[in-house]
Write an enzyme that holds these catalytic residues in place. Structure first.
Site, PDB file in Angstrom:
ATOM      1  N   GLY A 295      -6.148  -1.796  -5.998  1.00 25.86           N
ATOM      2  CA  GLY A 295      -5.516  -2.325  -7.197  1.00 25.86           C
ATOM      3  C   GLY A 295      -4.072  -1.867  -7.303  1.00 25.86           C
ATOM      4  N   CYS A 296      -3.307  -2.549  -8.133  1.00 24.83           N
ATOM      5  CA  CYS A 296      -1.885  -2.234  -8.272  1.00 24.83           C
ATOM      6  C   CYS A 296      -1.691  -0.861  -8.908  1.00 24.83           C
ATOM      7  CB  CYS A 296      -1.174  -3.326  -9.066  1.00 24.83           C
ATOM      8  SG  CYS A 296      -1.973  -3.783 -10.619  1.00 24.83           S
ATOM      9  N   TYR A 297      -2.334  -0.624 -10.044  1.00 23.03           N
ATOM     10  CA  TYR A 297      -2.202   0.688 -10.680  1.00 23.03           C
ATOM     11  C   TYR A 297      -2.708   1.809  -9.778  1.00 23.03           C
ATOM     12  CZ  TYR A 297      -1.145  -1.359 -15.321  1.00 23.03           C
ATOM     13  OH  TYR A 297      -0.576  -2.008 -16.385  1.00 23.03           O
TER      14      TYR A 297
ATOM     15  N   THR B  62      -2.781   1.984  -6.588  1.00 21.32           N
ATOM     16  CA  THR B  62      -1.871   2.231  -5.468  1.00 21.32           C
ATOM     17  C   THR B  62      -0.741   3.166  -5.880  1.00 21.32           C
ATOM     18  OG1 THR B  62      -2.375   0.127  -4.415  1.00 21.32           O
ATOM     19  CG2 THR B  62      -0.256   1.125  -3.861  1.00 21.32           C
TER      20      THR B  62
END
Lengths: 351, 351, 351, 351
Positions: free
Chosen positions: B154-156, B158
């Site tokens: 996921g973006c967060y 990462t």
């Protein structure tokens, strides 16, 4: 002493964002008349030259900074001046018999040495630091009545302290665990020009600054120490949001018990009972900065997390209103014994 | 198996932001050829109808989602599909003999029950959860070599995990003290329409959302637990920033010793030695989101505070690149045994 | 003469937005190697000090501006310098045997007197004004082959001229009726600091500037006069849009016949046949600035109005790419006899 | 008929941007009391559910749309409803004896056939089109006194017509040469959700829309025809600016003589003499949208160009205030015989 029965007000620093916001807000105050707009750098010019939005609204030209002359034209002075300037100017204004609400940070810290450490300026004389009433209205409002000199709180401390004090005072959260992640719109940086406020550098950008070094840290700690009765040290981070107005303080603390969001809502509503400008949201609802934009409100919400035993408190203000000009007027209202909401009935501008 | 010696790639979910970013980035990959752009909702249409910026770049029309057909046209599939859709689709693609990099969250949590609790969808079959390699490249990159199926982080997570892992693994910070205050641009919400992404509601606004409830929480905890060897529970808050791209994770933790910023810089530089996409800033310098915009970089900086005994770690990524499409390509590079930087040499777009 | 078979390029003005964009774009050019990044104001510093996004990408320190030294390190120089500086520097670089692509406006007007009237600087020697090839690639591209010195067009003229020339040349519109309403993102103002680029002054604001006084007016008129064979005078207005990148030119002209949108589409597609960077939209479809952001495209659309007998032409570019650094590289490609698209295969960054 | 001596007002469409702006502005009107906030879609809900910024300000729940009930609670109704809805509702409200200020476009065009052509709805009965007074206050203000029904002008027409009428009426500009290039913030699109108002699609983007097709074209032409005495046809383009509030109309016209900017300033100041809400800037000074934000002002400036014989007129308003809710209140003031500025003393919010 008044013009048409109104209190005469002068604004020093009328060409900064705090100054022009005082002008905007005071237009509709029923008991105050602006009799002098003052700028050391632009004296003699019409204010609309630098602020065309005031065309036809403020006709008077900018005056210079002469305490004696100010005393002849005004009863109260708002000093929306940079740090270091107020330290020298405010004592002269007080000596001249004027009431003063100071929007700089020069008189917020009671300890001159601490001021010099964080602000890198020479501290004002101790007697004036002593005299200054710290004007966090919903907490220390009763101290303002009848005094001549108020030190208006900083923007970050206002949002932060209003969000923390009821819980700290009630002993519900551990003061040593407090972490404050704060975010501000760019207007908080003032109107001075440098690469740090260049549109192309800030737009589509989110950045942290002055981490663990911001001069609002000792201000927050001083008040929390006062409220809790023990020395409080906080972690405090500031970020710049690509928007003009608004501050959000997201605060984290370990809880001393299994409090629910509803518990916090009730505690805070009781604490701020009768204070119109603090709005406590329903359990589970968190405020956004736009919901107070242009107004003097401070909105607060909670998320209590049983998994971690921590509460997250979100507090928002308009940094130029409740964080500066609006609270300054609220303080003057309290000094004069008027209702604190007088002339401040601005509904948030949405969208 | 390849077109002109290139690996043939299909993109499912080509009309979402992750999908079009895969298209943008893959244009310059020397070893990959896009042979199918797929959208269940817009099959048969030219992609430039919904994304005029691709006029003259992607001439092919959108295909429908038929695993058998995809297998005839491609060697690898990027599934940039909503949660719940990948859970069903990916097993079929794998059965059809395709390699898969999945950008949804459906295969990140190893525990199906936990997935169902946070995602509110039926979990994929356990064998696929087992098979999926969690593709946080700079940490688990060696596990990716030669496998057929990667679950892209996921973006967060990462931004957050790259910022925390070296310190957690070294035992320099207390895992139970970790608080993560994360901020994201609006593109993270996807291209679906609702009042929550209306321009006039978000512009000049900063808001918190899904506090203590975001589905990326268990993903972060799973990895930190894996790395630290003890069960880790974190406080995690997400906010929306009025900008399109970018994530900043501001992380707080108590230190297990008197580490300096320079100590952290050296620890992290050593940990990420040889990994081009993580850039550790000099001591005292914190990165801003724009400094990685449009690129696959993750930039990290530190503020260690002796007053509080805490370190503040700031980590930034472009949420659509390193937080989605870029890392997905990086994962494919690792699967294929290529250099991880292949085709990803994008300098950040500044300003 | 080359490093590893590559053309060696120096960039003067590497700390402006045009300069750093040249750096970004040249990273992926297969035949060019940057061998010197030059800044008169920051010589000796690492470039990442002022531009942290280049950390780890451009390792070299900034060089000073010494023509002889530059000639020892480079084959071609991009001068991304302010007006008035190039006028003096470029002749020295040409004398030193370097090829030059000049991004300032100093060599665009053939008439030195006109230059001095609009630019308020001393004009360069007439022989250099004469020598300079005006590098509007899709119109004058064939003149660039083999020359040593290109004057790169202005950002507004690029969007405007590409949008007008086919119709003017075909005689479909009345040159004397042309009105150009142009809008630009803030990066066009450069990185210099003044109140005019302060975030809080520009955000949530739309303003006109230099109306009828912009120095790009004579540049546009010079080319339209050349193309039409008659003296053309235009009305030209520039506005600032609260965004970083992008220019839109909305152009109005009376038509000499009852042309339809489809007629314009066909005329323009024929005119720009074989030129990849100009994309003519379908009849009735108008381009938006974001659809070319980060790329070298110029997109054009039409609205022909039978009610008024006027056509409205909308042309968009990324002001820093096609309006500056991208077109400069395109010009170098043409000078060297390479394909004009070489190294410029950037898909627009969307969203 | 009144509550505590105040006029009772109902707002239909209270959950749109025009409706909530009426609520904001009316909070400080000394002679008006909001007695009903009405929404067909959200009746029964507290308004703060959808608009948290009104927490503690508007306590009443949303009412449904029942003309008879409205007549029992209010004296005047503001209908901030979509086109097509007002056409049916307003006649019922008028029949029920209510005063009406309609903010939709349904009653602006006197010719029902023209309405149906541009709006694609069935026109209201001709008698109501006849009865409706077109409330462009500074031009037709005297017609408003004592009437029961005002059709409030559109946002674009307000900015445009106030900028053109004095010059057209004086015969200084050629009506057939008028070209209007208009730009609006996103709030003008309303609160409805669709991809066209998605933050990530609009931010960092500038786009044209409805070129030569906007329904405000016949409204502008109807008034210019009325003022000039000859049939006027205009070219009118609308663009979306990545900001929330504000409209700028940049207008071009050939002059019938060698008028200077100072001539225009004097002509317009004379025309708008005594009208507080139109501010004519000094010669050579052009207004920006932020300079009227949040207020009821319309600011106008000029650039007269001897080179081309054209004048460029720039007119700005806040689209939700002077372009909708503010002018609606101004109209009510005129209907009631009050000063037009009553309750509208809002200084622009700057920055």
């Amino acid at each position: 002493m008044t013009v048409a029965g109104k209190l005469r007000a002068a604004i020093v620093g009328s060409t900064g964002y705090g100054g022009v916001e005082l002008i905007r807000l005071l237009q509709n105050h029923p008991d105050i008349e602006i009799t002098s707009v003052i700028s050391s750098s632009s004296a003699g010019e019409p204010i609309e030259l630098g602020f065309p939005h005031l065309t036809g609204i403020v006709e008077r030209k900018l005056d210079g900074v002469e305490p004696a002359e100010i005393a002849g034209r005004a009863d109260v002075v708002f000093t929306a001046t940079p740090s270091g300037v107020s330290a020298k100017l405010v004592p002269q204004l007080l000596e001249a018999g004027l009431k003063v609400v100071d929007l700089s940070g020069d008189f917020r810290l009671k300890d001159g040495a601490e001021y010099e450490q964080w602000y890198k300026h020479t501290a004002p004389p101790a007697e004036y630091l002593e005299q200054a009433v710290y004007g966090l209205c919903e907490v220390y409002g009763e101290r303002a009545a009848g005094v001549d000199f108020i030190s208006n709180p900083g923007c970050y401390p206002t949002a932060t302290l209003l969000g923390l004090i009821p819980a700290v005072e009630a002993g519900w959260i551990k003061p040593e665990s407090i972490i404050i992640d704060a975010k501000s719109g760019i207007s908080g940086a003032g109107r001075g020009v440098n690469l740090g406020v260049h549109y192309a550098e800030l737009n589509e950008n989110f950045k942290a600054y002055k981490v663990n070094k911001h001069q609002h840290i000792p201000e927050i700690e001083q008040v929390l120490t006062d409220v809790s009765g023990e020395k409080v040290t906080v972690t405090f981070t500031t970020h710049l949001v690509p928007m003009t107005r608004g501050i959000m303080s997201t605060m984290y603390a370990g809880m001393n018990g299994a409090y629910s969001e509803q518990d916090f809502v009730e505690l805070y509503r009781k604490y701020y009972s009768g204070r119109s400008f603090v709005r406590i949201r329903e359990a589970g609802v968190l405020p956004a900065t736009k919901e107070v934009s242009g107004s003097n409100y401070c909105d607060i919400g909670f998320s209590a997390d049983a998994r971690t035993g921590r509460v997250t408190i979100v507090s928002v203000i308009d940094n130029i209103v409740k964080g500066a000009a609006g609270q300054a007027i609220q303080n003057l209202n309290l000094m004069m014994g008027w209702e604190e909401t007088r002339g401040l009935g601005y509904t948030p501008v949405y969208p």
